[in-house]
Design an enzyme around this catalytic site. Sequence first.
Site, PDB file in Angstrom:
ATOM      1  CG  ASP A   1      -2.103  -0.913   1.090  1.00 25.08           C
ATOM      2  OD1 ASP A   1      -2.419  -1.303  -0.041  1.00 25.08           O
ATOM      3  OD2 ASP A   1      -2.714  -1.257   2.118  1.00 25.08           O
ATOM      4  CG  MET A   2       3.193   2.175   3.014  1.00 23.00           C
ATOM      5  SD  MET A   2       2.212   3.686   3.290  1.00 23.00           S
ATOM      6  CE  MET A   2       0.566   3.072   2.994  1.00 23.00           C
TER       7      MET A   2
END
Length: 825
Positions: free
Chosen positions: A595-596
Amino acid sequence: MPSELLRPYRVLDLTNEFGELAGRILADLGADVIKIEPPDGDPSRWRPPFYADRADRECSLPWWASNLNKRSVVLDLEATGQSTFRRLVETADFVLESFQPGYLDRLGLGYEALAEINPRIIVTSITPFGQTGPYRQLPATDLTLQALGGFLYVNGDADRPPVRISADLAYRHGGGQGAAGALIAHIERQRTGRGQHVDVSIQDYIPWTPLNVTFAAQVQHANTMRQAVGFRAHTTGVKFRFTWPCKDGRVAFRPLVTGGGKAQYDALVAWMTAEGFGDPILTAKDWAGADNRAITDAEYDQIAAAIERFLLTRTLDELYQKAVELRFRLAPAATAKDIVESRQIQARGLLVSVRHAELERTFLYPGPFAHFSATPIGNTFGRPPLLGEHTEEVLREIETGDGRARSADAAVLQSALTARLHRGVFDGLKVVDFTWAAAGPITTRHLGDYGATVVKIESSKHPDSLRVGPPFVDGKPGINRSGFFAQFNPNKLSVTIDMTNPAGRHLARRLILDWADVVVDSFTPRVMPGWRLAYNDLSQTRPDLIMLSTCMQGQTGPYRDYAGFGDQGAALSGFFMLNGWPDRDPATPNGAYTDMATPHFGAAALLAALDYRTRTGQGQHIDLSQIECGVHFLSPEVLDYTVRGHVPERMANRSLRAAPHGVFPVQGDDCWIAIACETDVQWATLVRVMGSPAWATSASFATLQGRFANQENLELRVAEWTAPQDGHLLQQQLLNAGVPAGVVLMALEVFDDPQLVSRDHFVPLDHPEMGVWKYDELGFKLPDSPSDLYAAAPLLGQHTELVLKHFLGCSDAEYQSLQDLGALQ
């Protein structure tokens, strides 16, 4: 064949490892990226591991991974190469660099000097701490940046020092933010005719990487503790496992999550029972439902033992296939070998063959990071260039006039002053945001923070999973009280539409076709087509529409419908097996790591598509797999396997090119400092700071190879020296002497870090129900067109009436009718 997306543009790439991923992303999108190297080559060419173990500047696998599709030109910028570089700047659109702040200014090649040559030039500086602040000139490494950004403290085992993922991920975040920042400045240039200086600080993005840890620290008034292979339930304190052994590897699986996890747990237990592995403890209570919050350690241990007995009888492939079939969130904790052999990866063509003619070998590399419907990246990639391979070719282009002049149009420049009055770079850009959780919302934040109108489509029937997840302000659960949701969704408008309602689906379609420029979703591939909102449905009416779909597995392939979160994505893309201590089970990275990583690629893809539409009027669909973005982030580690046949393993805090390279105790409870010596000069400096003790001046520690050979003793000795000292004073002493070091900051300490404070990284915003909290800025700053973090995350449905009446033109009667039909809930 390179993509057409950025084909008209030229990039001069002077970065080192701090930012070289930026050039790789722009090159993959079709830009002509020219790597400018000194006569001895980019120092990054000497990073191990090497092809065939040859310590040679043409054989570095990390360098290979980040320099596909580029051309290499040798120029001595400190001597005769300056005039040639200036001539290249006349033909260029972007310059990427990662020198120490002020270095290019001292050579007369800083942004102001280059803008005199070419007013349209965008210079993107990617450095550890950015161009401003008290740390701007201080040394740093990937390890120390992760310490000073708050990621390191929350990663690893509570009974050992904090530990990093065994890859240079901080540097790769810097490159990802560099690509996004450069392209946002490019969109602004389309309005004004002028370039600008983009300032990327790697440290600025690190607080994002453990997901919501900084926001949770504010809300809970406490630091998140590292938990290794699981997570500790907020209500019971029981530690739930996340990684499990199986017959031929490990899987990532949380069998007792509540809510949607009940059906998953029941499916697993039914399968186990059918295979003769039933156990009374598995069904003694409603473990994934009503009784989850009351579970004890003893009960959980019995459940876990029964599940583990079963998992040990099955292979990774058997478990994954069944998870896909029965729809429970179990995923292989993949190694580089597993990634290469993945059916999904192979079906989608992520890995491409790249010919190294000089070696008479062909190797597999991570290839297209996204699938574009109108301007595909393709699967033909130029191998990393040999040093100076294209010098004559590029110089000939300048001499013959083949280089492209970039002088700004006078009329455009004249209008620049009035153009500055608009609210932001994307003022007027209209985005419909169907994303949820983290990767998608962070991607759309890149647009909303710079002026786009982002309308988030939600429903009280099926709210964003983060809205119902902790931390909650004052510990009181509520749909508008989650700090997790708040962190990723400022500057957005919330509209509630029930997509199970035919009138709701019709309304959403109308909002897209009559209003939007961009649509972003993060559902599995069956969802949008089920609502008749697939790109092919929409583009018949709106060929200029841009749509980004970013789910975990992508829109195609045998596992396309496998639903999961970034936890499963991080496992499938290789992060789990690189995290933790070699003598222990792999540790779950704190936060859903894909997600990062995904937002860097998602933002770059959207921005390039916007530029292409500006030039051609054509929109397109972008298929972005979060797992594939994660694999791209681990490209050097994948190459270690595809080139050398070596499966990279977790190394704790050690490094292939630095010693000492670790986390050492300092004064205080669970207080630590990261120290890294990448050169013999840095080691000699550290020895002087330590007072030149006899052990440190022995011949066994004089060279890097000697320190590698005596690493355990070295680490013990350094730890003895650091343990009685104040961490912050020691950090400053080491940094001032030239030794990379960083206190391992806890989440609450990050807010007081002098460098982050000086860069105004945290912005206070007043939420209508939660009150005032600090929100993270992105990892880059555009001085001439700054971001505007002006509104806290929205209440659920807060802007439904505003959007439908004022944006879409619904009458009062029509709005009331939609309410009566139940479409607006």
